[in-house]
Design a protein around this motif. Structure first.
Motif, PDB file in Angstrom:
ATOM      1  N   ASP A 317       0.824  -1.210   0.000  1.00  0.00           N
ATOM      2  CA  ASP A 317       0.000   0.000   0.000  1.00  0.00           C
ATOM      3  C   ASP A 317       0.859   1.260   0.000  1.00  0.00           C
ATOM      4  N   SER A 318       2.039   1.172  -0.591  1.00  0.00           N
ATOM      5  CA  SER A 318       2.973   2.298  -0.566  1.00  0.00           C
ATOM      6  C   SER A 318       3.624   2.505  -1.921  1.00  0.00           C
ATOM      7  N   VAL A 319       4.096   3.739  -2.108  1.00  0.00           N
ATOM      8  CA  VAL A 319       4.931   4.068  -3.261  1.00  0.00           C
ATOM      9  C   VAL A 319       6.373   4.097  -2.771  1.00  0.00           C
ATOM     10  N   VAL A 320       7.257   3.410  -3.496  1.00  0.00           N
ATOM     11  CA  VAL A 320       8.633   3.242  -3.032  1.00  0.00           C
ATOM     12  C   VAL A 320       9.601   3.825  -4.053  1.00  0.00           C
ATOM     13  N   VAL A 321      10.575   4.604  -3.559  1.00  0.00           N
ATOM     14  CA  VAL A 321      11.635   5.167  -4.392  1.00  0.00           C
ATOM     15  C   VAL A 321      12.965   4.740  -3.808  1.00  0.00           C
ATOM     16  N   ASN A 322      13.820   4.135  -4.619  1.00  0.00           N
ATOM     17  CA  ASN A 322      15.162   3.760  -4.160  1.00  0.00           C
ATOM     18  C   ASN A 322      16.022   5.015  -4.029  1.00  0.00           C
ATOM     19  N   ILE A 404       4.185  16.058   2.921  1.00  0.00           N
ATOM     20  CA  ILE A 404       3.539  14.742   2.950  1.00  0.00           C
ATOM     21  C   ILE A 404       4.297  13.830   3.904  1.00  0.00           C
ATOM     22  N   GLN A 405       3.584  12.848   4.418  1.00  0.00           N
ATOM     23  CA  GLN A 405       4.181  11.897   5.356  1.00  0.00           C
ATOM     24  C   GLN A 405       4.947  10.814   4.593  1.00  0.00           C
ATOM     25  N   TYR A 406       6.116  10.464   5.084  1.00  0.00           N
ATOM     26  CA  TYR A 406       6.936   9.410   4.463  1.00  0.00           C
ATOM     27  C   TYR A 406       7.896   8.857   5.513  1.00  0.00           C
ATOM     28  N   ILE A 417       0.231   5.129   0.016  1.00  0.00           N
ATOM     29  CA  ILE A 417      -0.638   5.538  -1.088  1.00  0.00           C
ATOM     30  C   ILE A 417      -1.783   6.409  -0.592  1.00  0.00           C
ATOM     31  N   GLU A 418      -2.323   6.071   0.576  1.00  0.00           N
ATOM     32  CA  GLU A 418      -3.419   6.871   1.112  1.00  0.00           C
ATOM     33  C   GLU A 418      -2.998   8.323   1.367  1.00  0.00           C
ATOM     34  N   HIS A 423      -4.410  13.947  -1.255  1.00  0.00           N
ATOM     35  CA  HIS A 423      -4.040  15.213  -1.924  1.00  0.00           C
ATOM     36  C   HIS A 423      -4.461  15.219  -3.385  1.00  0.00           C
ATOM     37  N   GLU A 424      -5.354  14.299  -3.743  1.00  0.00           N
ATOM     38  CA  GLU A 424      -5.811  14.182  -5.131  1.00  0.00           C
ATOM     39  C   GLU A 424      -6.430  15.486  -5.625  1.00  0.00           C
TER      40      GLU A 424
END
Length: 428
Positions: A317-322, A404-406, A417-418, A423-424
């Motif tokens: 349920d997340s977007v991940v960036v290396n 944003i929270q991360y 993702i939520e 912020h859509e």
């Protein structure tokens, strides 16, 4: 710097030419008596402009609606002063009134100058106080560049005004009016667009006119045309300046005056050299002003290259960036497409001399979804051109990206993702 150089040049350019022409006319026709009136009018205009700038920017005394009324009244004063100047500057009437006539002509000239300057000077005086420093100090490079831009633009306008005065002051009264009247008419038409626009706003708010009324549509189209082509009115005034410069230069190459002795001949030639120098000065600075308002303005407003939206990983349920992909100190932009087909963008940049990262939406509370781009080592808002302090990205305030929270874990930047979906609406 370029933004304020262009703005300052355009803001006071027409006023500089009007001041130069009318000051030359008053000096030639009336003399010191008229000069004192113009100086007094200039002082009062500056004080009134400073008071307006303070009231508008430091207090709530002058609202947007009140400012509209002030601008409308000022345009009316300009038009009335121009009409009365035309009437009382008729030589026969002025001479019949004697000293009173001289004072009236000088007062109307001062009102023309004062009202024209008052429409723009409060905004100019407020420029240094409206800088968004984005966490920088007043001795930062960006702040100093903006001040330099303002000073350069002001210098161009002042030189053009002084050169205009020098070239006009020994012309005949008829020739001065031949150039002054068209310039004032051009400026009056330019102001008419602003006045009509304000008037339509007032009349529609009071329900005197409706946007569907034929009269409203006619006035709106006139106002729209004048406002959209306002730069052409400035160029028309500059064309007058160029004509004067060329005319005065070529009219002072050969001596046509009679002289009684060599000393008088040398004096005449020295005066003609001075006129040619001022003509060249006016011509060159007018060309510089045109370049500012065209080439430099176009360069400054050139849209920057888009920062491409890079791919990111969807994991659970997340977007991940290396982090290895964003560890180069450059701006990186990512996007997540919601179920409604809206792409929510966020940016990531490694902070200078640090292992931490600036993370936020590619949008802010002030400029919306305009987004950001990289200019050298700077991150800049696309809409308002404010430079971000990279170290403050991830914190609320000003034109900074929305927070944003991360979390960072195992060499990865993880955003729920939520968190992006909520912020859509910022990108819809």
């Amino acid at each position: 710097m370029l933004k304020y150089l262009v703005q300052l040049t355009g803001d006071l350019l027409a006023q500089a030419l009007i001041i130069g022409m009318l000051a030359a006319y008053i000096t030639s026709v009336i003399g010191k008596r008229g000069q004192r009136v113009l100086i007094a009018g200039g002082v009062l205009t500056f004080l009134a402009s400073a008071a307006m700038a303070y009231a508008k920017n430091a207090t709530k005394i002058i609202t947007a609606n009140a400012l509209d009324y002030w601008n409308l009244y000022t345009v009316v004063v300009f038009a009335a002063a121009f009409l009365l100047f035309l009437i009382f500057s008729i030589n026969r009437l002025r001479l019949r009134l004697r000293a009173v006539g001289d004072y009236l002509v000088s007062i109307f000239a001062a009102l023309i100058i004062g009202s024209s300057v008052f429409l723009t000077l409060p905004t100019v005086l407020a420029y240094p106080f409206n800088f968004d420093l984005a966490g920088e100090t007043m001795v930062s490079t960006n702040f100093l560049y903006r001040i330099i831009g303002i000073l350069l633009g002001l210098t161009i306008d002042i030189v053009i005004g002084v050169a205009t005065y020098k070239l006009f002051r020994d012309l005949s009264v008829g020739r001065i009016k031949l150039f002054v009247i068209p310039v004032l008419l051009i400026q009056l038409v330019n102001y008419a667009g602003l006045a009509i626009n304000i008037l339509l706003t007032v009349l529609t708010k009071k329900r005197i006119l409706k946007p569907t009324d034929p009269l409203f549509q006619t006035l709106f189209n006139v106002s729209k045309f004048v406002i959209n082509y306002s730069s052409y009115f400035i160029f028309a005034i500059l064309l007058v300046a160029l004509i004067v410069a060329v005319m005065r230069f070529f009219g002072n190459i050969k001596v046509h005056e009679e002289y009684r002795n060599p000393a008088e001949h040398r004096k005449i030639r020295a005066r003609m050299r001075s006129i040619r120098r001022w003509a060249v000065t006016l011509f060159l600075f007018t060309v510089i002003a045109v370049i500012n308002l065209t080439v430099i303005d176009a360069y400054n407003n050139k849209k920057p290259d888009e920062v491409p939206v890079e791919e990111c990983i969807i994991m659970d349920d997340s977007v991940v960036v290396n982090l290895t992909e964003v560890a180069d100190g450059n701006l990186h932009r990512f996007g997540y497409s919601t179920e409604n087909g809206v792409q929510v963008r966020f940016i990531v940049i490694q902070k200078p001399n640090s292992s931490s990262y600036g993370v936020g939406l590619d949008a802010c509370d002030i400029c919306g979804e305009a987004g950001y781009y990289q200019r050298g080592d700077q991150i800049v808002c696309r809409r308002c051109d404010v430079v971000m302090n990279v170290n403050t990205i991830g914190f609320k305030g000003g034109c900074n990206p929305k927070v944003i929270q991360y979390e960072i874990k195992n060499g990865q930047l993880i955003i729920p993702i939520e968190e992006l979906v909520k912020h859509e609406s910022d990108f819809d």
